[in-house]
Design a protein around this motif. Structure first.
Motif, PDB file in Angstrom:
ATOM      1  N   PHE B 124       0.851  -1.180   0.000  1.00 15.51           N
ATOM      2  CA  PHE B 124       0.000   0.000   0.000  1.00 15.51           C
ATOM      3  C   PHE B 124       0.888   1.232   0.000  1.00 15.51           C
ATOM      4  N   GLY B 125       0.257   2.368  -0.178  1.00 15.75           N
ATOM      5  CA  GLY B 125       1.010   3.621  -0.118  1.00 15.75           C
ATOM      6  C   GLY B 125       0.284   4.668  -0.916  1.00 15.75           C
ATOM      7  N   PRO B 126       0.339   5.933  -0.473  1.00 17.96           N
ATOM      8  CA  PRO B 126      -0.408   6.981  -1.165  1.00 17.96           C
ATOM      9  C   PRO B 126       0.105   7.284  -2.566  1.00 17.96           C
ATOM     10  N   THR B 127       1.406   7.110  -2.817  1.00 19.51           N
ATOM     11  CA  THR B 127       1.944   7.410  -4.139  1.00 19.51           C
ATOM     12  C   THR B 127       2.459   6.125  -4.791  1.00 19.51           C
ATOM     13  N   LEU B 128       3.532   5.588  -4.238  1.00 17.65           N
ATOM     14  CA  LEU B 128       4.020   4.270  -4.669  1.00 17.65           C
ATOM     15  C   LEU B 128       3.477   3.258  -3.669  1.00 17.65           C
ATOM     16  N   GLN B 129       3.018   2.125  -4.146  1.00 16.09           N
ATOM     17  CA  GLN B 129       2.522   1.106  -3.185  1.00 16.09           C
ATOM     18  C   GLN B 129       3.684   0.198  -2.819  1.00 16.09           C
ATOM     19  N   ASP B 130       4.662   0.792  -2.129  1.00 19.56           N
ATOM     20  CA  ASP B 130       5.900   0.053  -1.856  1.00 19.56           C
ATOM     21  C   ASP B 130       6.000  -0.452  -0.423  1.00 19.56           C
ATOM     22  N   GLN B 131       4.944  -0.219   0.356  1.00 17.62           N
ATOM     23  CA  GLN B 131       5.014  -0.593   1.758  1.00 17.62           C
ATOM     24  C   GLN B 131       4.149  -1.825   2.013  1.00 17.62           C
ATOM     25  N   PRO B 132       4.720  -2.864   2.634  1.00 19.78           N
ATOM     26  CA  PRO B 132       3.906  -4.041   2.934  1.00 19.78           C
ATOM     27  C   PRO B 132       3.023  -3.772   4.147  1.00 19.78           C
ATOM     28  N   VAL B 133       1.875  -4.431   4.181  1.00 19.18           N
ATOM     29  CA  VAL B 133       1.033  -4.356   5.369  1.00 19.18           C
ATOM     30  C   VAL B 133       1.802  -5.010   6.524  1.00 19.18           C
ATOM     31  N   LEU B 134       2.266  -6.234   6.259  1.00 20.88           N
ATOM     32  CA  LEU B 134       3.194  -6.906   7.183  1.00 20.88           C
ATOM     33  C   LEU B 134       4.311  -7.448   6.316  1.00 20.88           C
ATOM     34  N   GLU B 259      -9.747   2.832  -0.063  1.00 17.81           N
ATOM     35  CA  GLU B 259      -9.072   2.322  -1.267  1.00 17.81           C
ATOM     36  C   GLU B 259      -8.011   1.291  -0.896  1.00 17.81           C
ATOM     37  N   ASP B 260      -7.233   1.622   0.149  1.00 23.38           N
ATOM     38  CA  ASP B 260      -6.158   0.729   0.563  1.00 23.38           C
ATOM     39  C   ASP B 260      -6.703  -0.601   1.076  1.00 23.38           C
ATOM     40  N   ILE B 261      -7.794  -0.546   1.811  1.00 23.70           N
ATOM     41  CA  ILE B 261      -8.385  -1.782   2.335  1.00 23.70           C
ATOM     42  C   ILE B 261      -8.880  -2.635   1.169  1.00 23.70           C
ATOM     43  N   SER B 262      -9.589  -1.974   0.249  1.00 28.58           N
ATOM     44  CA  SER B 262     -10.116  -2.672  -0.913  1.00 28.58           C
ATOM     45  C   SER B 262      -8.994  -3.361  -1.676  1.00 28.58           C
ATOM     46  N   ARG B 263      -7.892  -2.641  -1.846  1.00 31.43           N
ATOM     47  CA  ARG B 263      -6.765  -3.131  -2.609  1.00 31.43           C
ATOM     48  C   ARG B 263      -6.038  -4.278  -1.901  1.00 31.43           C
ATOM     49  N   THR B 264      -5.680  -4.040  -0.627  1.00 33.86           N
ATOM     50  CA  THR B 264      -4.860  -5.043   0.070  1.00 33.86           C
ATOM     51  C   THR B 264      -5.656  -6.322   0.336  1.00 33.86           C
ATOM     52  N   LEU B 265      -6.959  -6.184   0.550  1.00 33.93           N
ATOM     53  CA  LEU B 265      -7.760  -7.371   0.860  1.00 33.93           C
ATOM     54  C   LEU B 265      -8.481  -7.920  -0.361  1.00 33.93           C
ATOM     55  N   ASP B 266      -8.327  -7.212  -1.492  1.00 34.85           N
ATOM     56  CA  ASP B 266      -8.947  -7.625  -2.743  1.00 34.85           C
ATOM     57  C   ASP B 266     -10.460  -7.786  -2.579  1.00 34.85           C
ATOM     58  N   ILE B 267     -11.082  -6.747  -2.048  1.00 34.66           N
ATOM     59  CA  ILE B 267     -12.552  -6.740  -1.970  1.00 34.66           C
ATOM     60  C   ILE B 267     -13.025  -5.420  -2.562  1.00 34.66           C
ATOM     61  N   PRO B 268     -14.229  -5.392  -3.130  1.00 32.37           N
ATOM     62  CA  PRO B 268     -14.693  -4.136  -3.725  1.00 32.37           C
ATOM     63  C   PRO B 268     -14.899  -3.064  -2.646  1.00 32.37           C
ATOM     64  N   GLN B 269     -14.718  -1.809  -3.060  1.00 31.67           N
ATOM     65  CA  GLN B 269     -14.899  -0.706  -2.110  1.00 31.67           C
ATOM     66  C   GLN B 269     -16.301  -0.682  -1.511  1.00 31.67           C
ATOM     67  N   SER B 270     -17.259  -1.228  -2.256  1.00 37.74           N
ATOM     68  CA  SER B 270     -18.624  -1.242  -1.741  1.00 37.74           C
ATOM     69  C   SER B 270     -18.756  -2.153  -0.520  1.00 37.74           C
ATOM     70  N   LYS B 271     -17.738  -2.977  -0.304  1.00 39.78           N
ATOM     71  CA  LYS B 271     -17.779  -3.863   0.859  1.00 39.78           C
ATOM     72  C   LYS B 271     -16.970  -3.302   2.038  1.00 39.78           C
ATOM     73  N   VAL B 272     -16.482  -2.079   1.850  1.00 40.09           N
ATOM     74  CA  VAL B 272     -15.643  -1.490   2.905  1.00 40.09           C
ATOM     75  C   VAL B 272     -16.327  -0.256   3.451  1.00 40.09           C
ATOM     76  N   ARG B 273     -16.524  -0.236   4.738  1.00 43.26           N
ATOM     77  CA  ARG B 273     -17.088   0.954   5.381  1.00 43.26           C
ATOM     78  C   ARG B 273     -16.059   1.491   6.367  1.00 43.26           C
ATOM     79  N   MET B 274     -15.672   2.742   6.123  1.00 43.05           N
ATOM     80  CA  MET B 274     -14.602   3.330   6.921  1.00 43.05           C
ATOM     81  C   MET B 274     -15.188   4.447   7.767  1.00 43.05           C
ATOM     82  N   ILE B 275     -15.063   4.351   9.071  1.00 40.72           N
ATOM     83  CA  ILE B 275     -15.632   5.382   9.942  1.00 40.72           C
ATOM     84  C   ILE B 275     -14.506   6.121  10.649  1.00 40.72           C
ATOM     85  N   GLY B 276     -14.408   7.401  10.358  1.00 42.99           N
ATOM     86  CA  GLY B 276     -13.422   8.217  11.062  1.00 42.99           C
ATOM     87  C   GLY B 276     -14.152   9.034  12.098  1.00 42.99           C
TER      88      GLY B 276
END
Lengths: 287, 463, 154
Positions: B124-134, B259-276
């Motif tokens: 993941f990463g805001p510009t380059l996705q060069d950072q691993p989750v773990l 976006e990052d959750i959708s990408r790293t977990l390979d699920i559509p954004q419609s399945k991700v609810r983010m509450i700040g």
């Protein structure tokens, strides 16, 4: 962060505490205010599983004037010292030093005895009680012993306490109650700061000459230290700026500060010089 | 108006006897009457009426802050919630040979573990996705996470981390950005360590420097700064039976997070609810995800809400920090104090991963010349990987670092030329219609007026 | 170990592992989440509560040590059914931004004003030395405390 599972003991007498410590050895730690110990245990559990809370032991409490001098229990908090009118009147320098420790919250829980037992070179209470020639009383399975506080400190984080021993009380001798004494601490901040250097001085001026000068330095050697060379030098001299400055130079000679991420040895030496002179001068002016 | 609260000693009505007087001793117990609900609260007043400009308004969050009722993420608790902890590498640069979580998993109270290879897209990463989750193949700084545990309590989770066995093969470490620039040790090999650059050119800097009365060359360096938000990073994840994951997070940028959750977990954004919710201090450090995908997977595995908070130590080592800059300024200036040319080379310590370096290098480069009219300008900036904490967004995005450089040099030149520091600035400063370093026409420029008013206010006598 | 004490005037108790800090006790066993965890080592002051009249770092105090004590937290700051003057002045002056340091600040301020009805600027700063704020620069917090002191003296 969590501490590892502990058992908690609350002995009501020194003998009870000593017996638990003797039985548990390295697994047990004495808990007073906890402002150092709890932090350490959160970072480095180190196999400690028994906390021995000594704050309910009456012998470790209380501030009282006796025939010998002023007795302060090792579990007396900084706030109790600072708000005690007896301490303010008779050992004001210790109140001053206490005020520089951490912040209000630290001082509500933290104890002067605990400061001595943690035994870091920068312990703020140490120089102040050292220039009043304090003695500390220790109790263990072999009985009680009383020693000058200088002998209590052996090395960074190492006191002379055996694993079964507890620090019971501190005694400031009668002759030094009310003696002019001052403490100064240099830190990167005015509050919540570890001392780069801390200094205390005490002296009397008798018939126009300096008498019984004592100087103690902290954070500039493996333990807090007195400066016997400067103390001897000042005895019987006129309390002139020149003499005080010479003594301050001798304090620098006696110190062995290090370079670390907070400061350099060179800077610390300059501070030692200034703070020693200032505390001595304050003593002279307060006569 | 509230009356002064009364102070009583121990309230006998409630039925507690203080049998052990030695506890309170000489301390007088001060006690107020317990709070009675509903509270009678001051109504919002006429300060909320328009027109807004020139009026002071009450902050909408002030009431709850004062009552201690603001809910930060760590204040949120769900039934059946479990707690996660992340094992950090504590190596600057090493290959991961193996990770064995079996002993941790077998511990009573541990519900699940997760490692990097379980993420469909472990980057993941805001510009380059060069950072691993773990991290799963290599750790690139002390704070890289390598495995996580979810347990019945934080204390058990913490103990479980000790049971995770990771075998590392140490790799050469590069900490100095100038060393990193040489590409002798590659951190994201086979890529060069230089992962971002920017060039700004205006006029002919070489010619103008040659013609200048004086040329000053100075190097300036700035250091790491950590945001130290008083609220540590915190998040909670709940993966429900419909395959939808809800995340509560101290994250500031929740759409990016989604976006990052959708990408790293390979699920559509419609399945991700983010509450700040209310964030306890961001300053740029909470602009990207940290533990969220980890918690999402742990929740998927366990069917429970999973919470994780950073320790203060994690904040310093694993959360992003400000980029150190090494800045070389070569400035051509005439005897009258007019700057005729400026050549700047900057090296950004880009930490282990890219994060917000793209924005930082951009902003820093554009602003590097300072608010001064310089017709001949060249700025060349590079960002390099190092085996240190990830450098990311922090208030200013590069502006504070370059400001230190150009203002310091201004003073040094003023001193050397015997010109008053205010005068030299007024000689060069932007005015209405000036062109920015990237040739944007500037309007509403009040630099001169501000400098004059300020110097008047603090009594600067121009020499 | 059973911990029995009074929190905000009410008798409360819970059976907790001995190594439980007062902070965890309040937040997790009593659901009083006003006191916060910022550093867990007594440096930032977000965990400040008042125990027997003195402000303490609840992250450094074991819950078992507080048995028999009177603890006041932010949830008990409002008096009867009204805001405490500190809560009012903090709100009126916009003293807080993100608010995370706020509960600790308010408790330290309360202890100060309980003991000192007319603190000087220095005394206010000294009382707040153990409460860190990254947002505000402290100026309005100090002003709000002075205003609250005035209200309390009236």
């Amino acid at each position: 962060m969590h501490m590892t599972p502990m058992t908690y003991e609350q002995p009501k007498t020194p003998a009870e505490a000593i017996s638990i410590l003797d039985e548990c050895g390295e697994k047990a730690k004495v808990l007073a205010g906890g402002t150092d110990l709890i932090v350490d245990l959160k970072h480095k559990p180190g196999g400690v599983s028994v906390l021995v809370d000594v704050t309910r032991i009456p012998e470790l409490q209380g501030i009282e004037e006796t025939a010998e001098g002023l007795r302060i229990g090792s579990a007396v908090t900084y706030t109790e010292i600072m708000t005690s009118s007896v301490c303010q009147k008779l050992i004001h320098v210790v109140c001053e030093a206490s005020h520089t420790v951490g912040a209000v919250q630290t001082r509500s829980l933290g104890t002067l005895g605990g400061n001595l037992v943690t035994c870091v070179p920068s312990a703020d209470s140490a120089p102040a009680i050292m220039v009043l020639e304090s003695q500390v009383t220790i109790a263990g399975k072999n009985g009680e012993r009383t020693i000058p506080v200088e002998d209590f400190f052996v090395a960074p984080r190492k006191t002379c306490l055996e694993p079964h021993e507890i620090l019971v009380s501190l005694m400031i001798p009668k002759k030094n109650l009310g003696k002019p004494a001052f403490f100064l601490k240099a830190g990167l901040r005015k509050g919540q700061a570890l001392a780069l250097v801390n200094v205390a001085s005490s002296l009397n001026v008798v018939a126009g000459k300096i008498s019984e000068a004592k100087i103690a330095l902290g954070a500039v050697a493996p333990t807090p230290i007195r400066v016997p060379a400067a103390e001897k030098f000042l005895e019987g001299l006129d309390p002139t700026d020149e003499n005080l400055k010479k003594a301050a130079n001798m304090a620098v000679e006696a110190a062995k500060p290090i370079d670390d991420f907070r400061s350099s040895a060179n800077y610390r030496n300059q501070i030692i010089n200034v703070l020693t002179y200032r505390t001595l001068k304050s003593c002279v002016d307060a006569q | 108006m509230a009356t002064k609260p009364t102070k009583d000693v121990i309230d006998q009505k409630v039925g507690i006897q203080d049998t052990d007087n030695s506890l309170t001793g000489a301390l007088r117990v001060k006690e107020d009457h317990p709070v009675i609900y509903p509270l009678s609260l001051p109504e919002n007043d006429e300060r909320q009426a328009t027109p807004a400009v020139g009026q002071s308004a009450t902050r909408s969050d002030a009431r709850l802050h004062g009552l201690g009722q603001t809910q930060y993420i760590d204040d949120i608790k769900f039934p059946n919630m479990i707690y996660a902890k992340v094992l950090r590498s504590e190596r600057a640069h090493a290959k991961i040979v193996s990770i064995d979580v079996s002993e941790a998993e077998a511990m009573p109270g541990v519900y699940a573990t997760v490692t990097g290879k379980e993420f469909p897209t472990n980057s993941f990463g805001p510009t380059l996705q060069d950072q691993p989750v773990l991290a799963d193949t290599v750790v690139r700084h002390f704070g890289d996470g390598v495995a996580a545990v979810a347990a019945v309590s934080e204390q058990v989770a913490q103990e479980a981390l000790k049971k995770i066995k990771v075998v590392y093969e140490d790799l050469p470490v590069v900490l100095d950005p100038e060393e990193a620039f040489k590409d002798e040790i590659l951190i994201h090999g086979p890529k060069s360590n230089t992962y971002a650059s920017k060039v700004i050119k205006k006029g002919d800097v070489k010619k103008a420097l040659a013609k200048a009365d004086h040329v000053f060359t100075n190097r300036y360096k700035t250091q790491f700064v950590e945001h130290v938000p008083i609220e540590p990073h915190a998040s909670i994840a709940l993966w429900d039976g419909n395959g939808r994951v809800t995340l509560w997070s101290s994250l500031g940028r929740i759409t990016l997070g989604r976006e990052d959750i959708s990408r790293t977990l390979d699920i559509p954004q419609s399945k991700v609810r983010m509450i700040g919710t209310i964030v306890g201090g961001n300053f740029g450090g909470k602009n990207e995800i940290t533990n969220e995908p980890i918690l999402a997977l742990l929740s998927k595995k366990t069917g429970r809400p999973v919470k994780c908070t950073y320790t203060r130590g994690d904040e310093f080592v694993s959360s992003t920090i400000r980029h150190p800059f090494i800045m070389d300024y070569t400035t051509g200036i005439n005897n009258d104090g007019k700057i005729v040319a400026r050549k700047i080379r900057m090296l950004l310590d880009g930490g282990a991963y890219c994060s917000w370096t793209g924005t930082t290098i951009g902003k820093g480069s554009i602003l590097a010349a300072g608010p001064y009219n310089i017709d001949n300008l060249q700025v060349e900036s590079f960002a390099v990987y190092t085996n240190k904490t990830t450098t990311g967004a922090m208030r200013g995005f590069g502006a504070p670092q370059v400001c230190f450089a150009y203002e310091s040099q201004m003073d040094e030149m003023a001193h050397a030329l015997g010109i008053d520091p205010l005068t030299i600035r007024l000689k060069n400063t932007f005015r209405e219609g000036s062109l920015s370093p990237t040739s944007q026409t500037l309007h509403s420029v009040v630099v001169e007026e501000s400098l004059l008013q300020a110097s008047e206010a603090f009594g600067w006598n121009r020499g | 170990m059973l911990v029995e004490l009074k929190v905000n005037g009410e008798k409360r108790s819970a059976d907790v592992p001995p190594e439980t800090t007062l902070l965890k006790f309040l937040r997790e066993y009593l659901d009083l989440t006003g006191a916060k965890l910022g550093c867990d080592v007594g440096d930032c002051g977000t965990c400040t509560v008042i125990v027997d009249g003195l402000s303490v770092n609840s992250c450094l105090m074991l819950a078992v040590k507080a048995t028999g004590s009177n603890v006041t937290t932010i949830e008990g700051l409002a008096n009867n059914s009204e805001l405490h003057p500190l809560q009012k002045t903090f709100e009126d002056l916009g003293a807080l931004q993100c608010g995370f340091c706020g509960t600790g600040m308010l408790m330290s301020a309360k202890q100060l004003l309980d003991d000192n009805s007319d603190p000087t600027d220095f005394e206010i700063r000294d009382a707040l030395a153990g409460n860190l704020c990254r947002c505000t620069g402290y100026t309005k917090i100090i002003a709000a405390i002075k205003d609250a002191a005035k209200i309390l003296r009236a």
